[in-house]
Design a protein around this motif. Structure first.
Motif, mmCIF file in Angstrom:
data_model
loop_
_atom_site.group_PDB
_atom_site.id
_atom_site.type_symbol
_atom_site.label_atom_id
_atom_site.label_comp_id
_atom_site.label_asym_id
_atom_site.label_seq_id
_atom_site.Cartn_x
_atom_site.Cartn_y
_atom_site.Cartn_z
ATOM 1 N N UNK A 188 0.830 -1.214 0.000
ATOM 2 C CA UNK A 188 0.000 0.000 0.000
ATOM 3 C C UNK A 188 0.865 1.265 0.000
ATOM 4 N N UNK A 189 1.952 1.220 0.763
ATOM 5 C CA UNK A 189 2.809 2.414 0.845
ATOM 6 C C UNK A 189 3.603 2.671 -0.427
ATOM 7 N N UNK A 190 4.077 1.586 -1.070
ATOM 8 C CA UNK A 190 5.048 1.754 -2.174
ATOM 9 C C UNK A 190 4.433 1.747 -3.561
ATOM 10 N N UNK A 191 3.167 1.312 -3.685
ATOM 11 C CA UNK A 191 2.589 1.164 -5.023
ATOM 12 C C UNK A 191 2.568 2.483 -5.799
ATOM 13 N N UNK A 192 1.954 3.518 -5.184
ATOM 14 C CA UNK A 192 1.836 4.787 -5.923
ATOM 15 C C UNK A 192 3.185 5.448 -6.150
ATOM 16 N N UNK A 193 4.026 5.534 -5.099
ATOM 17 C CA UNK A 193 5.354 6.114 -5.366
ATOM 18 C C UNK A 193 6.126 5.347 -6.452
ATOM 19 N N UNK A 194 5.959 4.011 -6.501
ATOM 20 C CA UNK A 194 6.671 3.245 -7.545
ATOM 21 C C UNK A 194 6.160 3.646 -8.929
ATOM 22 N N UNK A 195 4.833 3.820 -9.068
ATOM 23 C CA UNK A 195 4.292 4.230 -10.382
ATOM 24 C C UNK A 195 4.771 5.636 -10.760
ATOM 25 N N UNK A 196 4.986 6.474 -9.745
ATOM 26 C CA UNK A 196 5.462 7.843 -10.019
ATOM 27 C C UNK A 196 6.913 7.845 -10.483
ATOM 28 N N UNK A 197 7.638 6.746 -10.237
ATOM 29 C CA UNK A 197 9.052 6.701 -10.640
ATOM 30 C C UNK A 197 9.242 6.856 -12.150
ATOM 31 N N UNK A 198 8.178 6.572 -12.917
ATOM 32 C CA UNK A 198 8.323 6.679 -14.376
ATOM 33 C C UNK A 198 8.213 8.127 -14.847
ATOM 34 N N UNK A 199 7.959 9.009 -13.896
ATOM 35 C CA UNK A 199 7.911 10.427 -14.248
ATOM 36 C C UNK A 199 6.509 10.859 -14.607
ATOM 37 N N UNK A 200 6.326 12.172 -14.829
ATOM 38 C CA UNK A 200 4.988 12.712 -15.095
ATOM 39 C C UNK A 200 4.394 12.125 -16.385
ATOM 40 N N UNK A 201 3.071 12.263 -16.547
ATOM 41 C CA UNK A 201 2.442 11.779 -17.778
ATOM 42 C C UNK A 201 3.108 12.406 -19.004
ATOM 43 N N UNK A 202 3.076 11.671 -20.128
ATOM 44 C CA UNK A 202 3.800 12.117 -21.325
ATOM 45 C C UNK A 202 3.487 13.560 -21.698
#
Lengths: 300, 255
Positions: A188-202
């Motif tokens: 729960x803690x790491x899911x969203x931050x991990x998805x943010x690692x790819x950077x902002x939307x194109x």
């Protein structure tokens, strides 16, 4: 050769998928973009030692302790070769580290989140290293030679890190109720931050288009993010854990990036503290080396 | 003296080595990510990993000698402070880099000659661990001695600091070098080493490093520490509380 001709030849080499090497001519903007990206990457490895290092002394078995120590050491090693690769662009590691400590250089936001439980060490390996691999495998083919070669070596170690993280999650998921809760809490803690690692939307990514043209970057942020989700969802199912529902909160991303995440201050303070406490040691090493040189001169 | 069913002295003596390695690895593990330079993060982690690897082999071996089914984790995580038989030197806090590196030199200069002798031990398990460990220990000694020389012969500040570290840590070296009953029994049985001979090598190594570092050998002090008999100072309890927390909080869980 005038600048226009040099630029045309550079563009042709990029189009032909040739590697650019340190002594080759390159546009200033390309050099600056690489220095920015590679030094951020190096800083991320160094700051990234801290959240997992938090658990070295408390790892639950000696085998886990040894694996974690080796992993954190690998991250330091990655930092060392990435700083070395960045130095081929005409900057010094000392200057880059000064920028990090002054707070003017960025590093991956993910390392500004805390690791309150042992399961966070598992989640970092599984999700954070997993996302890093998605980002980094294409960099093994990046147009700048020293970066591409550093990434080949780093990616091999990262895939080992990802597996050890998943293995920690697997033990917890098959463990006691308290362990399963610990695992779910970490996901729960790491899911969203991990998805943010790819950077902002194109649509909002300011560096993406140019990086793609230079073949520093090969896929867009959103493409890589989708690939990561497709890859990870079945792994969570296998663990019997639930992927959090909802959507990415981009305001959180920007806050953490701007220094307002949960641990930004702690991370930089820890780096500054180590640097300050180590000053007399580095000065002694320099003084000793200088004495040795003058002794050798006298001996000649 | 078969593998399962060694004497209690044999078990205790192997535990002394195992615990000394484990506690020092734990101390060095606290520093990874916080060293004075990136190369030192890597160097200290390297030493910590080697010592932890040796500790695991030694604990497993001790558990087999004891013959009660305790594995490396049962011995590391489920014993109390007074059952730990590490030398008092290695439980000392990391302090500044001078303290860390002097502690390491005083330890490495002991471990190298000890392991050299243990390669000939009548206990084949111990001999094999020592044969692997001695190569690592020589490398650690080059690292720690190299740093003590640079700090001693570096700046006025570094010399003063590292001389202070030496004064603080010196009193803890006596138990490493002086045999007690168990040490003598194990030496007589051909399992352990002659600590008087180890002491000779230690003295030569330390004297050579201190001379090159322009440091002074501290005076010996009358007080004797005996961590190797389970009599510890104030630091080990906290170190173990931290190390053992998950195993103690979740009894019987697997990780």
């Amino acid at each position: 050769m005038d600048t226009a001709a040099l630029e045309a030849r550079f563009a042709a080499r990029i189009d032909a998928d040739e590697r650019i090497e340190p002594k080759d001519w390159m546009p200033d903007a390309y050099r600056r973009a690489l220095i920015r990206q590679m030094s951020q990457h190096a800083h991320s490895e160094i700051v990234g030692m801290l959240p997992e290092g938090n658990w070295i002394t408390r790892a639950p078995t000696l085998k886990r302790k040894a694996i974690l120590m080796a992993k954190v050491q690998d991250e330091g090693g990655h930092g060392a070769y990435l700083y070395g690769a960045t130095e081929t662009l005409g900057v010094t590691r000392a200057a880059l580290i000064d920028e990090l400590l002054a707070g003017s250089a960025k590093y991956s936001s993910i390392f500004n989140y805390p690791t309150p439980t042992w399961a966070d060490v598992g989640a970092i390996g599984w999700l954070v290293d997993g996302a890093a691999i998605m980002n980094q495998i294409p960099l093994c083919r990046c147009s700048y030679g020293p970066y591409a070669r550093a990434m080949v070596r780093i990616c091999k170690e990262e895939s080992f890190h990802q597996r050890q993280g998943y293995d920690i999650m697997l033990s917890l998921a098959r463990g006691t109720l308290a362990q399963r809760r610990m695992a779910q809490g970490a996901l729960d803690r790491w899911w969203w931050p991990a998805l943010m690692m790819f950077g902002p939307p194109d649509a909002e990514s300011k560096h993406s288009a140019q990086s793609m043209r230079w073949k520093v970057k090969r896929f867009t942020n959103d493409e890589l993010r989708e690939r990561f989700i497709e890859f990870t969802v079945p792994q969570a199912e296998f663990l019997g854990l639930e992927i959090p529902r909802g959507t990415i909160d981009w305001s959180e991303f920007h806050e953490v990036l701007n220094g307002n995440g949960p641990c930004n201050r702690e991370r930089l303070t820890a780096r500054r503290h180590a640097h300050e406490q180590g000053r007399w040691v580095r000065e002694a090493a320099l003084a000793y080396a200088e004495k040795q040189r003058s002794r050798q001169r006298e001996a000649v | 003296m078969s593998a399962a069913g060694g004497s209690s002295s044999h078990f205790a003596w192997v535990l002394r080595l195992a615990d000394t390695n484990l506690v020092l690895a734990q101390r060095l593990g606290e520093l990874i990510g916080h060293a004075p330079a990136l190369e030192e993060d890597l160097g200290l982690a390297n030493t910590a990993l080697d010592l932890l690897g040796q500790a695991r082999l030694l604990l497993t071996h001790a558990g087999q000698l004891e013959g009660k089914g305790r594995d490396e984790d049962a011995l590391a995580f489920l014993r109390e402070e007074s059952e730990f038989l590490n030398a008092t030197l290695v439980e000392q806090p990391n302090g500044d880099f001078g303290d860390t590196i002097v502690r390491q030199l005083l330890f490495d200069a002991w471990q190298v000659p000890l392991y050299e002798r243990l390669t000939l031990s009548r206990d084949p398990g111990l001999a094999a661990i020592a044969a692997k460990g001695v190569k690592e220990a020589r490398y650690h000694l080059r690292y720690s001695a190299g740093w003590v020389v640079r700090l001693g012969d570096g700046t006025a500040e570094s010399r003063e600091r590292v001389q202070g570290s030496l004064e603080r840590l010196w009193p803890f070296t006596a138990e490493l070098l002086q045999a007690d009953d168990i040490d003598r029994e194990m030496h007589a049985a051909g399992i352990g080493a002659d600590l008087a001979a180890v002491r000779g090598d230690w003295e030569r190594q330390v004297a050579a490093t201190l001379a090159e570092a322009t440091l002074e050998r501290p005076r010996d002090r009358p007080w004797r520490w005996y961590g190797k008999r389970g009599e510890h100072g104030e630091h080990l309890g906290r170190l173990l509380a931290q190390m053992q927390v998950l195993q103690r909080t979740h009894p019987g869980a697997s990780w």
